[in-house]
Design a protein around this motif. Structure first.
Motif, short mmCIF file in Angstrom:
data_model
loop_
_atom_site.label_atom_id
_atom_site.label_comp_id
_atom_site.label_asym_id
_atom_site.label_seq_id
_atom_site.Cartn_x
_atom_site.Cartn_y
_atom_site.Cartn_z
N TYR A 276 0.06 5.70 7.55
CA TYR A 276 -0.35 4.54 6.55
C TYR A 276 -1.47 4.18 7.22
O TYR A 276 -2.39 4.16 6.52
CB TYR A 276 1.23 3.19 7.39
CG TYR A 276 0.29 1.97 6.55
CD1 TYR A 276 0.67 2.10 5.36
CD2 TYR A 276 -0.33 1.16 7.38
CE1 TYR A 276 0.51 0.72 4.33
CE2 TYR A 276 -0.75 -0.17 6.55
CZ TYR A 276 0.19 -0.33 5.37
OH TYR A 276 -0.19 -1.75 4.06
N PRO A 282 -5.30 1.13 -1.92
CA PRO A 282 -4.96 0.53 -1.96
C PRO A 282 -3.52 0.76 -2.49
O PRO A 282 -2.25 -0.14 -2.20
CB PRO A 282 -5.08 -0.51 -3.01
CG PRO A 282 -6.96 0.07 -2.78
CD PRO A 282 -6.65 1.16 -2.91
N GLU A 283 -3.26 0.86 -3.72
CA GLU A 283 -1.67 1.52 -4.33
C GLU A 283 -0.73 2.59 -3.88
O GLU A 283 0.56 2.48 -3.84
CB GLU A 283 -2.06 2.36 -5.63
CG GLU A 283 -0.81 2.83 -6.77
CD GLU A 283 0.14 1.87 -7.31
OE1 GLU A 283 1.11 1.68 -7.26
OE2 GLU A 283 -0.50 0.71 -7.27
N ARG A 285 -0.68 2.62 0.02
CA ARG A 285 -0.59 2.04 0.71
C ARG A 285 0.27 0.65 0.19
O ARG A 285 1.34 1.22 1.09
CB ARG A 285 -1.65 0.94 1.63
CG ARG A 285 -3.35 1.93 1.72
CD ARG A 285 -3.94 1.05 2.35
NE ARG A 285 -3.41 0.31 3.75
CZ ARG A 285 -3.66 0.54 4.72
NH1 ARG A 285 -4.42 1.54 4.99
NH2 ARG A 285 -3.56 -0.71 5.84
N MET A 286 1.15 0.27 -0.74
CA MET A 286 1.50 -0.09 -0.82
C MET A 286 2.88 0.50 -1.50
O MET A 286 3.53 0.18 -1.01
CB MET A 286 1.00 -1.03 -2.34
CG MET A 286 2.78 -2.18 -3.00
SD MET A 286 3.40 -1.18 -4.01
CE MET A 286 2.45 -1.09 -5.43
N ASP A 289 4.10 1.60 2.54
CA ASP A 289 4.70 0.59 3.13
C ASP A 289 6.07 -0.14 2.68
O ASP A 289 6.81 0.10 3.06
CB ASP A 289 3.60 -0.58 2.69
CG ASP A 289 4.11 -2.07 3.74
OD1 ASP A 289 4.59 -1.34 4.43
OD2 ASP A 289 3.92 -3.00 3.08
N ARG A 290 6.37 0.84 1.33
CA ARG A 290 8.12 0.34 0.43
C ARG A 290 8.75 1.90 1.43
O ARG A 290 10.20 1.43 2.43
CB ARG A 290 7.89 0.90 -1.07
CG ARG A 290 7.44 0.03 -1.70
CD ARG A 290 8.17 0.18 -2.87
NE ARG A 290 7.25 -0.75 -4.02
CZ ARG A 290 7.60 -0.21 -5.30
NH1 ARG A 290 6.47 1.12 -5.10
NH2 ARG A 290 6.19 -0.75 -6.26
N SER A 329 8.38 -4.14 -0.55
CA SER A 329 6.59 -3.82 -0.37
C SER A 329 5.43 -5.48 0.16
O SER A 329 6.27 -5.74 -0.72
CB SER A 329 4.69 -3.39 -0.85
OG SER A 329 3.99 -3.25 -0.12
N LYS A 330 4.67 -5.04 1.50
CA LYS A 330 4.51 -6.67 1.91
C LYS A 330 3.69 -7.02 1.16
O LYS A 330 3.02 -7.95 0.57
CB LYS A 330 3.85 -6.60 3.62
CG LYS A 330 4.36 -6.27 4.16
CD LYS A 330 3.71 -6.16 5.79
CE LYS A 330 5.01 -5.35 6.68
NZ LYS A 330 5.02 -4.39 6.47
N GLN A 331 2.96 -5.82 0.38
CA GLN A 331 1.80 -5.97 -0.79
C GLN A 331 2.34 -6.77 -1.98
O GLN A 331 1.28 -7.18 -3.20
CB GLN A 331 0.52 -5.24 -0.96
CG GLN A 331 0.23 -4.29 0.40
CD GLN A 331 0.39 -3.42 0.73
OE1 GLN A 331 1.91 -3.54 1.21
NE2 GLN A 331 0.10 -2.88 1.86
N ALA A 332 3.73 -6.34 -2.65
CA ALA A 332 4.10 -6.67 -3.98
C ALA A 332 5.47 -7.33 -3.19
O ALA A 332 6.86 -6.30 -3.27
CB ALA A 332 4.23 -4.72 -4.43
N SER A 333 5.44 -8.05 -4.14
CA SER A 333 7.02 -8.57 -3.75
C SER A 333 7.48 -9.12 -4.89
O SER A 333 9.09 -9.33 -4.94
CB SER A 333 6.63 -10.41 -3.36
OG SER A 333 6.22 -10.84 -4.74
#
Length: 424
Positions: A276, A282-283, A285-286, A289-290, A329-333
């Motif tokens: 990670y 960024p995409e 990384r998101m 994260d999932r 993901s923390k970046q996409a709720s």
């Protein structure tokens, strides 16, 4: 009453058949159901073990524990000699299989109201492709496990031959039949001459023109559908900072039923954290994260069930939308969903379909007959309903009529018939 039964221990579902006058050919194994999904769930909260649909229900309800599925796929592999951790204890995979088959025997005896001392067990034409030694080891292991559960004597029958016996009980004249058994773990084919007059003959070796198969089945369809369409949502296909690919091993393990638990170790958790940190986009990384959250929540089996659900729905539909609410993901709720079209399924599994079709052609060639001489294609096995696959097989034998058996019960019923004849 006969103390013999037929046991179809399947990769995805299992059945037990018997042969009694005026009685159903299959025994009920879970409430009023004739099949028992080949699933075991070890509930860590209540320290209880559940099987079949109850196991899947407990797992999906969110109970902490360990789900085991596709255990038959371990036979003949080096994993069969290994162990895994269940409820804080190490247990051998061999003992896990024994626990499930023992439960299968117990439920069948409860349903029948009698003890079963003798059994004919179904087996694929090849447990392991192109490895006779591993195939022998797989059958010997399964035989030892069956005897340890309490059977006094067991025999084996090829699963497509068992399905042929079930079909033969319903025909009125001789037919040259291609039995296509496409199950959860293997695709097996037999070319058999069937007739009412020969149905009671114990030795049918002269009527079996050829056998063949390949270690490809429904779980492989699930795997490649997942890799093509679901795993990219978790970062598959992304790049690290040095422009090398994000390691694919995590995704392959998550997409394969019997290796999902391998991603839940502390070592893998540390590796995921390192990867990670090395992703710059960024995409991705998101997306990665999932993956980390999915592994932390031990939701790999839930994701595999979603892939299987999509495959089943696409047997009848041109498009399906999966709600993947546990992918977060923390970046996409926002809730995650995925639409897969029929063409997407065919593209993902096309290479598997070609291999299966080639196996069918090889069986016909081995029999020394022309494809146009086949009278009937008898389809069985839960995965034979996958759209496109059945048409591809049927195209090889242009004059044959297509007959659909009980996709989940023909083998068990045929094994029950075979058991009654062998142990009469």
């Amino acid at each position: 009453m006969s103390q013999a039964c037929g046991v179809d221990f399947g990769t995805s579902n299992s059945t037990v058949g018997w042969h009694q006058a005026n009685r159903p050919a299959l025994l009920t194994l879970e409430q009023d159901k004739l099949t028992l999904p080949s699933v075991v769930f070890f509930n860590a909260e209540d320290e209880e073990v559940s099987y079949g649909r109850a196991a899947l229900s407990n797992y999906l309800a969110g109970y902490e524990g360990r789900l085991m599925r596709s255990m038959k796929s371990l036979l003949g592999t080096s994993l069969m000699d290994g162990q895994t951790e269940v409820l804080g204890k190490s247990i051998a995979f061999r003992d896990l299989l024994g626990q499930f088959i023992g439960e299968l025997k117990h439920r069948a005896e409860t349903s029948a109201g009698q003890q079963f001392d003798y059994a004919v067990l179904g087996r694929p034409v090849h447990f392991i492709d192109d490895n006779k030694n591993a195939d022998r080891i797989a059958q010997n292991t399964l035989e030892d496990i069956a005897l340890e559960t309490g059977f006094k004597e067991v025999h084996f029958q090829f699963e497509p031959i068992a399905a042929a016996f079930d079909y033969e009980s319903r025909i009125t004249k001789e037919e040259l039949v291609l039995v296509a058994d496409i199950g959860g773990g293997t695709s097996d084919f037999s070319l058999v001459r069937l007739s009412p007059e020969r149905s009671h003959v114990l030795d049918r070796s002269a009527d079996i023109l050829s056998n063949g198969g390949i270690h490809i089945g429904g779980t492989d369809f699930d795997k490649y559908l997942s890799l093509a369409h679901i795993m990219p949502l978790l970062g598959l296909g992304g790049k690290l900072s040095n422009l090398t690919d994000i390691p694919s091993s995590y995704y392959y393990n998550l997409a394969t039923w019997h290796t999902i638990n391998q991603v839940y170790t502390q070592k893998v958790g540390r590796e995921l954290a390192d990867v990670y940190r090395d992703i710059q986009n960024p995409e991705y990384r998101m997306r990665f994260d999932r993956l980390i959250n999915l592994v932390e929540d031990k939701d790999g089996h839930w994701l595999a069930i979603k892939a299987e659900e999509a495959k089943i729905l696409l047997s009848d539909k041109d498009m399906v939308t999966l709600q993947l609410e546990r992918l977060r993901s923390k970046q996409a709720s926002t809730a995650c969903s995925l639409t897969i079209e029929q063409t997407g399924l065919q593209s993902a599994i096309g290479h598997l379909s070609v291999s299966i079709a080639n196996a069918v052609s090889a069986v016909i060639d081995d029999a020394g007959i022309r494809p146009d001489q086949v009278d009937t294609v008898f389809f069985t096995g839960g995965s034979s309903g996958v759209r496109g696959l059945r048409q591809q097989i049927a195209a090889i034998v242009p004059n044959a009529r297509n007959v659909e058996g009980d996709l989940f019960g023909s083998i068990g019923a045929g094994l029950g018939l075979d058991a009654a004849r062998r142990f009469a």
